[in-house]
Write a protein that holds these residues in place. Sequence first.
Motif, PDB file in Angstrom:
ATOM      1  N   VAL A 298       0.900  -1.094  -0.441  1.00 46.28           N
ATOM      2  CA  VAL A 298       0.134  -0.208   0.100  1.00 46.28           C
ATOM      3  C   VAL A 298       0.749   1.059   0.344  1.00 46.28           C
ATOM      4  CG1 VAL A 298      -1.872   1.217   1.262  1.00 46.28           C
ATOM      5  CG2 VAL A 298      -1.737  -0.885   1.273  1.00 46.28           C
ATOM      6  N   GLU A 299       1.809   1.472   0.491  1.00 47.85           N
ATOM      7  CA  GLU A 299       3.177   2.224   0.517  1.00 47.85           C
ATOM      8  C   GLU A 299       2.849   2.511  -0.277  1.00 47.85           C
ATOM      9  OE1 GLU A 299       6.578   3.571   3.019  1.00 47.85           O
ATOM     10  OE2 GLU A 299       5.739   2.511   4.381  1.00 47.85           O
ATOM     11  N   TYR A 300       3.536   1.496  -1.575  1.00 43.33           N
ATOM     12  CA  TYR A 300       4.278   1.829  -2.346  1.00 43.33           C
ATOM     13  C   TYR A 300       3.559   2.091  -3.544  1.00 43.33           C
ATOM     14  CZ  TYR A 300       8.197   0.782  -6.210  1.00 43.33           C
ATOM     15  OH  TYR A 300       8.537   0.523  -7.767  1.00 43.33           O
ATOM     16  N   PHE A 301       2.570   1.189  -4.116  1.00 42.02           N
ATOM     17  CA  PHE A 301       1.376   1.400  -4.885  1.00 42.02           C
ATOM     18  C   PHE A 301       0.208   2.514  -4.749  1.00 42.02           C
ATOM     19  CE2 PHE A 301       3.621  -2.913  -5.502  1.00 42.02           C
ATOM     20  CZ  PHE A 301       4.070  -2.647  -6.601  1.00 42.02           C
ATOM     21  N   GLY A 302      -0.687   2.242  -3.562  1.00 48.42           N
ATOM     22  CA  GLY A 302      -1.545   3.566  -2.870  1.00 48.42           C
ATOM     23  C   GLY A 302      -2.494   2.667  -2.515  1.00 48.42           C
ATOM     24  N   GLU A 303      -3.295   3.378  -1.797  1.00 46.87           N
ATOM     25  CA  GLU A 303      -4.247   2.865  -0.863  1.00 46.87           C
ATOM     26  C   GLU A 303      -5.505   1.201  -1.530  1.00 46.87           C
ATOM     27  OE1 GLU A 303      -6.201   0.742   2.000  1.00 46.87           O
ATOM     28  OE2 GLU A 303      -4.959   2.244   2.702  1.00 46.87           O
ATOM     29  N   GLU A 304      -5.364   2.302  -3.363  1.00 44.48           N
ATOM     30  CA  GLU A 304      -6.314   1.344  -3.518  1.00 44.48           C
ATOM     31  C   GLU A 304      -6.338  -0.789  -4.321  1.00 44.48           C
ATOM     32  OE1 GLU A 304      -3.750   2.992  -5.925  1.00 44.48           O
ATOM     33  OE2 GLU A 304      -4.955   3.866  -4.759  1.00 44.48           O
ATOM     34  N   VAL A 305      -4.965  -0.482  -4.115  1.00 45.95           N
ATOM     35  CA  VAL A 305      -4.409  -2.432  -3.806  1.00 45.95           C
ATOM     36  C   VAL A 305      -4.447  -2.616  -2.844  1.00 45.95           C
ATOM     37  CG1 VAL A 305      -2.485  -1.213  -5.571  1.00 45.95           C
ATOM     38  CG2 VAL A 305      -1.607  -1.544  -3.882  1.00 45.95           C
ATOM     39  N   ARG A 306      -5.282  -2.361  -1.810  1.00 50.63           N
ATOM     40  CA  ARG A 306      -5.041  -3.188  -0.361  1.00 50.63           C
ATOM     41  C   ARG A 306      -6.259  -4.592  -0.839  1.00 50.63           C
ATOM     42  NH1 ARG A 306      -3.547  -1.987   4.794  1.00 50.63           N
ATOM     43  NH2 ARG A 306      -3.402   0.414   4.480  1.00 50.63           N
ATOM     44  N   PRO A 307      -6.958  -4.086  -1.199  1.00 50.32           N
ATOM     45  CA  PRO A 307      -8.461  -5.145  -1.221  1.00 50.32           C
ATOM     46  C   PRO A 307      -7.252  -6.389  -2.510  1.00 50.32           C
ATOM     47  CG  PRO A 307      -9.284  -3.248  -2.154  1.00 50.32           C
ATOM     48  CD  PRO A 307      -7.840  -2.964  -2.113  1.00 50.32           C
ATOM     49  N   TYR A 308      -6.676  -5.556  -3.225  1.00 51.94           N
ATOM     50  CA  TYR A 308      -6.240  -6.709  -3.914  1.00 51.94           C
ATOM     51  C   TYR A 308      -5.141  -8.057  -3.989  1.00 51.94           C
ATOM     52  CZ  TYR A 308      -9.984  -4.519  -6.436  1.00 51.94           C
ATOM     53  OH  TYR A 308     -11.368  -3.399  -7.171  1.00 51.94           O
ATOM     54  N   THR A 309      -4.275  -7.623  -2.535  1.00 49.79           N
ATOM     55  CA  THR A 309      -3.196  -7.440  -2.175  1.00 49.79           C
ATOM     56  C   THR A 309      -3.218  -8.965  -1.699  1.00 49.79           C
ATOM     57  OG1 THR A 309      -2.144  -5.288  -2.038  1.00 49.79           O
ATOM     58  CG2 THR A 309      -1.179  -7.262  -0.535  1.00 49.79           C
ATOM     59  N   MET A 310      -2.497  -9.869  -2.401  1.00 52.09           N
ATOM     60  CA  MET A 310      -2.592 -10.891  -1.538  1.00 52.09           C
ATOM     61  C   MET A 310      -0.903 -11.671  -1.043  1.00 52.09           C
ATOM     62  SD  MET A 310      -2.882 -14.659  -3.158  1.00 52.09           S
ATOM     63  CE  MET A 310      -4.259 -15.298  -3.763  1.00 52.09           C
ATOM     64  N   VAL A 311      -1.154 -12.306  -0.094  1.00 54.96           N
ATOM     65  CA  VAL A 311       0.162 -13.038   0.793  1.00 54.96           C
ATOM     66  C   VAL A 311       0.336 -14.116   0.988  1.00 54.96           C
ATOM     67  CG1 VAL A 311       1.941 -12.535   3.008  1.00 54.96           C
ATOM     68  CG2 VAL A 311       0.427 -10.311   1.638  1.00 54.96           C
ATOM     69  N   LEU A 312       0.613 -14.876   0.801  1.00 52.34           N
ATOM     70  CA  LEU A 312       0.813 -16.847   0.778  1.00 52.34           C
ATOM     71  C   LEU A 312       1.923 -16.619   2.192  1.00 52.34           C
ATOM     72  CD1 LEU A 312      -0.390 -19.214   0.893  1.00 52.34           C
ATOM     73  CD2 LEU A 312       1.168 -19.423  -1.705  1.00 52.34           C
ATOM     74  N   VAL A 313       1.307 -17.245   3.170  1.00 49.33           N
ATOM     75  CA  VAL A 313       2.891 -18.050   4.208  1.00 49.33           C
ATOM     76  C   VAL A 313       2.905 -18.781   4.164  1.00 49.33           C
ATOM     77  CG1 VAL A 313       3.712 -17.873   6.632  1.00 49.33           C
ATOM     78  CG2 VAL A 313       2.418 -15.750   5.971  1.00 49.33           C
ATOM     79  N   GLU A 314       3.635 -19.523   4.020  1.00 52.63           N
ATOM     80  CA  GLU A 314       3.789 -21.235   3.757  1.00 52.63           C
ATOM     81  C   GLU A 314       4.477 -22.045   4.244  1.00 52.63           C
ATOM     82  OE1 GLU A 314       2.945 -22.862  -0.826  1.00 52.63           O
ATOM     83  OE2 GLU A 314       4.046 -21.476  -1.002  1.00 52.63           O
ATOM     84  N   GLU A 315       4.640 -23.041   5.101  1.00 58.10           N
ATOM     85  CA  GLU A 315       5.264 -23.648   6.092  1.00 58.10           C
ATOM     86  C   GLU A 315       5.851 -25.004   5.152  1.00 58.10           C
ATOM     87  OE1 GLU A 315       4.229 -23.715  10.421  1.00 58.10           O
ATOM     88  OE2 GLU A 315       2.447 -23.408   9.866  1.00 58.10           O
ATOM     89  N   VAL A 316       7.635 -24.909   5.167  1.00 57.28           N
ATOM     90  CA  VAL A 316       7.466 -26.042   4.259  1.00 57.28           C
ATOM     91  C   VAL A 316       7.549 -27.462   5.519  1.00 57.28           C
ATOM     92  CG1 VAL A 316       9.698 -27.076   3.128  1.00 57.28           C
ATOM     93  CG2 VAL A 316       8.658 -24.717   3.189  1.00 57.28           C
TER      94      VAL A 316
END
Length: 72
Positions: free
Chosen positions: A30-48
């Motif tokens: 959001v800081e880099y691209f702007g608030e409009e990307v918040r709803p479309y941001t995906m973060v995947l935390v995987e455990e190996v």
Amino acid sequence: MPFANYKFPEGILDHARKEDIIHRTTDMFVEYFGEEVRPYTMVLVEEVADGGWGRADETLTLKKMGIQPTKA
């Protein structure tokens, strides 16, 4: 859509740490691209699985790294 994929050894992150990673990564996008990307941001935390990853041609385990697993 901003996307981040983190991979961690199984058992070293609890639920709170995973949430923190997701929130901080989302805030960074959001800081880099702007608030409009918040709803479309995906973060995947995987455990190996322990021993299922390596570096410099060596299979790594929590024991080899001296890390104690946490309870999730």
